[in-house]
Design a protein around this motif. Structure first.
Motif, short mmCIF file in Angstrom:
data_model
loop_
_atom_site.label_atom_id
_atom_site.label_comp_id
_atom_site.label_asym_id
_atom_site.label_seq_id
_atom_site.Cartn_x
_atom_site.Cartn_y
_atom_site.Cartn_z
N SER A 7 0.83 -1.21 0.00
CA SER A 7 0.00 0.00 0.00
C SER A 7 0.86 1.26 0.00
CB SER A 7 -0.92 0.01 1.21
OG SER A 7 -1.84 -1.04 1.15
N PHE A 8 1.94 1.24 0.78
CA PHE A 8 2.86 2.37 0.80
C PHE A 8 3.47 2.59 -0.59
CE2 PHE A 8 7.26 3.88 1.17
CZ PHE A 8 7.03 5.14 1.70
N CYS A 9 3.89 1.51 -1.25
CA CYS A 9 4.47 1.62 -2.59
C CYS A 9 3.44 2.13 -3.60
CB CYS A 9 5.05 0.28 -3.03
SG CYS A 9 6.50 -0.21 -2.09
N ALA A 58 9.17 -2.16 -10.10
CA ALA A 58 9.90 -2.96 -9.12
C ALA A 58 9.02 -3.36 -7.94
CB ALA A 58 11.12 -2.18 -8.61
N THR A 59 8.03 -2.55 -7.59
CA THR A 59 7.34 -2.79 -6.32
C THR A 59 5.89 -3.24 -6.45
OG1 THR A 59 6.76 -0.45 -6.17
CG2 THR A 59 8.78 -1.16 -5.05
N ILE A 60 5.12 -2.68 -7.36
CA ILE A 60 3.69 -3.00 -7.35
C ILE A 60 3.21 -3.79 -8.56
CG2 ILE A 60 3.11 -1.06 -5.87
CD1 ILE A 60 2.02 0.39 -8.30
N VAL A 61 3.96 -3.80 -9.65
CA VAL A 61 3.55 -4.57 -10.81
C VAL A 61 4.02 -6.01 -10.61
CG1 VAL A 61 3.70 -4.81 -13.31
CG2 VAL A 61 3.68 -2.55 -12.30
N ARG A 62 3.08 -6.92 -10.56
CA ARG A 62 3.40 -8.32 -10.31
C ARG A 62 3.89 -9.00 -11.58
NH1 ARG A 62 -1.58 -9.20 -6.25
NH2 ARG A 62 -0.55 -8.19 -4.52
N GLU A 63 4.52 -10.14 -11.41
CA GLU A 63 5.07 -10.90 -12.53
C GLU A 63 4.02 -11.14 -13.61
OE1 GLU A 63 7.87 -13.06 -14.71
OE2 GLU A 63 8.26 -12.06 -12.82
N ARG A 64 2.84 -11.50 -13.21
CA ARG A 64 1.77 -11.82 -14.17
C ARG A 64 1.24 -10.59 -14.91
NH1 ARG A 64 -0.10 -15.32 -9.61
NH2 ARG A 64 0.71 -17.36 -10.14
#
Length: 156
Positions: A7-9, A58-64
């Protein structure tokens, strides 16, 4: 704790986008309404975009959620997908790890110069690349660990 960190990211990324949008609006207003463009607004747009993209990737976009060409990947059985995922993730982790010392060296070298208008040292500007590489390597190692476990199908 991970939910709070995520949430912070998300808040930081949204803040960077808000800064980009505000600087863009200021640039349009001063250029086309006042006919007296401010030079720092374009630089701020570029910096906010650079930091926003690298930080969010780097922080919020997931691999999928990353763009992938997965025609072959989706056509093979889960065991083969596991091997392909481990190979690709391992390659990415290795490549980013090899590139990290050179990236750090370049970022430190760029600290000698500053941006034209806002006078921000370039090592601060480009330090987001180091952050991106480190976080991507760490997340890649976590993914490799998850793929090596018996319940690997959740990671696919």
């Amino acid at each position: 704790m991970l939910d709070r960190l995520r949430s912070f990211c998300e808040i930081v990324s949204a803040g960077l986008f808000a800064i980009l949008f505000a600087a863009f609006a200021i640039q349009i207003f001063t250029r086309y309404v006042l006919n007296d463009p401010v030079v720092w607004a374009q630089e701020l747009c570029s910096l906010a975009y650079l930091w926003g993209v690298c930080f969010a990737a780097a922080t919020i976009v997931r691999e999928r959620e990353h763009i992938a060409f997965d025609l072959v990947y989706q056509a093979v059985p889960p065991r083969v997908r596991r091997v392909l995922a481990m190979l690709c993730t391992g390659f990415l982790v290795g490549l980013f790890t090899l590139g990290l010392p050179g990236t750090i060296d370049y970022v430190l070298f760029m600290g000698r110069m500053k941006t034209l208008d806002m006078r921000i040292p370039f090592d601060w500007v480009f330090s987001v690349f180091v952050f991106f590489l480190v976080v991507t390597v760490l997340l890649g190692l976590v993914r490799l660990w998850r793929l090596s476990r018996a319940d690997y199908e959740r990671e696919l």
